[in-house]
Design a protein around this motif. Structure first.
Motif, mmCIF file in Angstrom:
data_model
loop_
_atom_site.group_PDB
_atom_site.id
_atom_site.type_symbol
_atom_site.label_atom_id
_atom_site.label_comp_id
_atom_site.label_asym_id
_atom_site.label_seq_id
_atom_site.Cartn_x
_atom_site.Cartn_y
_atom_site.Cartn_z
ATOM 1 N N MET A 1 56.636 -50.899 -45.577
ATOM 2 C CA MET A 1 56.608 -50.978 -46.939
ATOM 3 C C MET A 1 56.080 -49.620 -47.574
ATOM 4 O O MET A 1 55.325 -49.123 -47.238
ATOM 5 N N THR A 2 56.650 -49.382 -48.815
ATOM 6 C CA THR A 2 56.194 -48.237 -49.415
ATOM 7 C C THR A 2 54.788 -48.527 -50.420
ATOM 8 O O THR A 2 54.624 -49.661 -50.406
ATOM 9 N N LEU A 3 54.105 -47.436 -50.554
ATOM 10 C CA LEU A 3 52.951 -47.696 -51.564
ATOM 11 C C LEU A 3 53.184 -48.593 -52.637
ATOM 12 O O LEU A 3 52.214 -49.436 -53.109
ATOM 13 N N LYS A 4 54.342 -48.268 -53.532
ATOM 14 C CA LYS A 4 54.635 -48.812 -54.418
ATOM 15 C C LYS A 4 54.960 -50.616 -54.538
ATOM 16 O O LYS A 4 54.473 -51.470 -55.081
ATOM 17 N N GLU A 5 55.499 -50.901 -53.174
ATOM 18 C CA GLU A 5 55.742 -52.102 -52.980
ATOM 19 C C GLU A 5 54.452 -52.838 -52.455
ATOM 20 O O GLU A 5 54.259 -54.136 -52.861
ATOM 21 N N LEU A 6 53.660 -52.120 -51.851
ATOM 22 C CA LEU A 6 52.154 -52.855 -51.472
ATOM 23 C C LEU A 6 51.419 -52.798 -52.736
ATOM 24 O O LEU A 6 50.613 -54.124 -52.870
ATOM 25 N N LYS A 7 51.576 -51.969 -53.636
ATOM 26 C CA LYS A 7 50.547 -52.260 -54.789
ATOM 27 C C LYS A 7 51.289 -53.536 -55.834
ATOM 28 O O LYS A 7 50.321 -54.236 -56.174
ATOM 29 N N ALA A 8 52.375 -53.444 -55.674
ATOM 30 C CA ALA A 8 53.109 -54.721 -56.491
ATOM 31 C C ALA A 8 52.577 -56.112 -55.663
ATOM 32 O O ALA A 8 52.193 -57.097 -56.442
ATOM 33 N N LEU A 9 52.704 -56.017 -54.251
ATOM 34 C CA LEU A 9 52.362 -57.027 -53.595
ATOM 35 C C LEU A 9 50.848 -57.377 -53.569
ATOM 36 O O LEU A 9 50.442 -58.593 -53.894
ATOM 37 N N SER A 10 49.846 -56.327 -53.749
ATOM 38 C CA SER A 10 48.733 -56.561 -54.297
ATOM 39 C C SER A 10 48.305 -57.349 -55.658
ATOM 40 O O SER A 10 47.598 -58.135 -55.524
ATOM 41 N N SER A 11 49.157 -56.726 -56.391
ATOM 42 C CA SER A 11 49.005 -57.381 -57.717
ATOM 43 C C SER A 11 49.588 -58.779 -57.667
ATOM 44 O O SER A 11 48.911 -59.744 -58.572
ATOM 45 N N ASP A 12 50.495 -58.934 -56.974
ATOM 46 C CA ASP A 12 50.899 -60.384 -57.004
ATOM 47 C C ASP A 12 49.974 -61.413 -56.286
ATOM 48 O O ASP A 12 49.830 -62.675 -56.678
ATOM 49 N N ILE A 13 49.288 -60.967 -55.399
ATOM 50 C CA ILE A 13 48.372 -61.601 -54.626
ATOM 51 C C ILE A 13 47.010 -61.982 -55.452
ATOM 52 O O ILE A 13 46.565 -63.044 -55.596
ATOM 53 N N GLU A 14 46.586 -60.956 -56.208
ATOM 54 C CA GLU A 14 45.422 -61.141 -57.104
ATOM 55 C C GLU A 14 45.842 -62.141 -58.174
ATOM 56 O O GLU A 14 44.979 -63.056 -58.657
ATOM 57 N N ALA B 1 47.835 -64.503 -57.953
ATOM 58 C CA ALA B 1 47.820 -65.987 -57.112
ATOM 59 C C ALA B 1 46.533 -66.498 -57.016
ATOM 60 O O ALA B 1 46.439 -67.662 -57.087
ATOM 61 N N ILE B 2 45.685 -65.775 -56.381
ATOM 62 C CA ILE B 2 44.282 -66.081 -56.358
ATOM 63 C C ILE B 2 43.559 -66.521 -57.815
ATOM 64 O O ILE B 2 42.884 -67.661 -57.773
ATOM 65 N N ALA B 3 43.827 -65.671 -58.857
ATOM 66 C CA ALA B 3 43.381 -66.272 -60.202
ATOM 67 C C ALA B 3 43.882 -67.387 -60.500
ATOM 68 O O ALA B 3 43.072 -68.321 -60.761
ATOM 69 N N ASP B 4 45.195 -67.687 -60.317
ATOM 70 C CA ASP B 4 45.733 -68.802 -60.636
ATOM 71 C C ASP B 4 45.246 -70.138 -59.871
ATOM 72 O O ASP B 4 45.010 -71.135 -60.405
ATOM 73 N N GLY B 5 44.964 -69.690 -58.594
ATOM 74 C CA GLY B 5 44.407 -70.938 -57.659
ATOM 75 C C GLY B 5 43.182 -71.214 -58.198
ATOM 76 O O GLY B 5 42.680 -72.439 -58.112
ATOM 77 N N GLU B 6 42.185 -70.243 -58.363
ATOM 78 C CA GLU B 6 41.045 -70.556 -59.031
ATOM 79 C C GLU B 6 40.817 -71.527 -60.108
ATOM 80 O O GLU B 6 40.161 -72.158 -60.420
ATOM 81 N N LYS B 7 41.869 -71.024 -61.209
ATOM 82 C CA LYS B 7 42.021 -71.746 -62.390
ATOM 83 C C LYS B 7 42.384 -73.265 -62.265
ATOM 84 O O LYS B 7 41.779 -74.309 -62.670
ATOM 85 N N ALA B 8 43.421 -73.513 -61.077
ATOM 86 C CA ALA B 8 43.740 -74.892 -60.595
ATOM 87 C C ALA B 8 42.590 -75.603 -60.307
ATOM 88 O O ALA B 8 42.273 -76.950 -60.459
ATOM 89 N N ARG B 9 41.612 -75.121 -59.321
ATOM 90 C CA ARG B 9 40.763 -75.717 -58.548
ATOM 91 C C ARG B 9 39.624 -76.328 -59.826
ATOM 92 O O ARG B 9 39.179 -77.063 -59.760
ATOM 93 N N ARG B 10 39.508 -75.052 -60.662
ATOM 94 C CA ARG B 10 38.508 -75.495 -61.934
ATOM 95 C C ARG B 10 38.823 -76.511 -62.747
ATOM 96 O O ARG B 10 38.353 -77.425 -62.845
ATOM 97 N N ALA B 11 40.330 -76.744 -63.030
ATOM 98 C CA ALA B 11 40.806 -77.757 -63.692
ATOM 99 C C ALA B 11 40.725 -79.028 -62.917
ATOM 100 O O ALA B 11 40.236 -80.141 -63.537
ATOM 101 N N ASP B 12 40.733 -78.988 -61.634
ATOM 102 C CA ASP B 12 40.705 -80.156 -60.823
ATOM 103 C C ASP B 12 39.142 -80.609 -60.751
ATOM 104 O O ASP B 12 39.035 -82.039 -61.026
#
Length: 100
Positions: free
Chosen positions: A1-14, A16-27
């Motif tokens: 993977m290129t550096l640009k792709e890794l940064k995009a993946l990292s952003s997507d992971i962050e 997804a983590i934030a969305d998961g924490e929001k969902a857990r808090r709502a539950d």
């Protein structure tokens, strides 16, 4: 993977983590609300006043001394002595000469 792709993946992971924490808090809030309702209360009734209060701020002390030429400049008599008091005392004035 290129550096640009890794940064995009990292952003997507962050995101997804934030969305998961929001969902857990709502539950968690939903479960707590349902538990409170089972006892005949609302969640806001149970949590009202449960937060610790912020420490009270100290009120400002009234000034005891005032600058002779600029009455806006004052000193409470606590802490380090201002330069204008030190200069006045060095020139022979007394501390009572600056009293409010």
């Amino acid at each position: 993977m290129t550096l640009k792709e890794l940064k995009a993946l990292s952003s997507d992971i962050e995101q997804a983590i934030a969305d998961g924490e929001k969902a857990r808090r709502a539950d968690a809030l939903k479960a707590a609300d349902e538990a409170a309702k089972s006892f005949g209360f609302s969640l806001s009734e149970l949590t009202k006043g449960s937060r610790s209060k912020a420490p009270a701020t100290k009120s400002a002390l009234p000034p005891k001394y005032r600058h002779p030429e600029n009455p806006e400049v004052t000193w409470t008599g606590r802490g380090r002595r201002p330069g204008w008091i030190s200069d006045g005392l060095a020139s022979g004035r007394k501390l009572q000469d600056f009293a409010v």
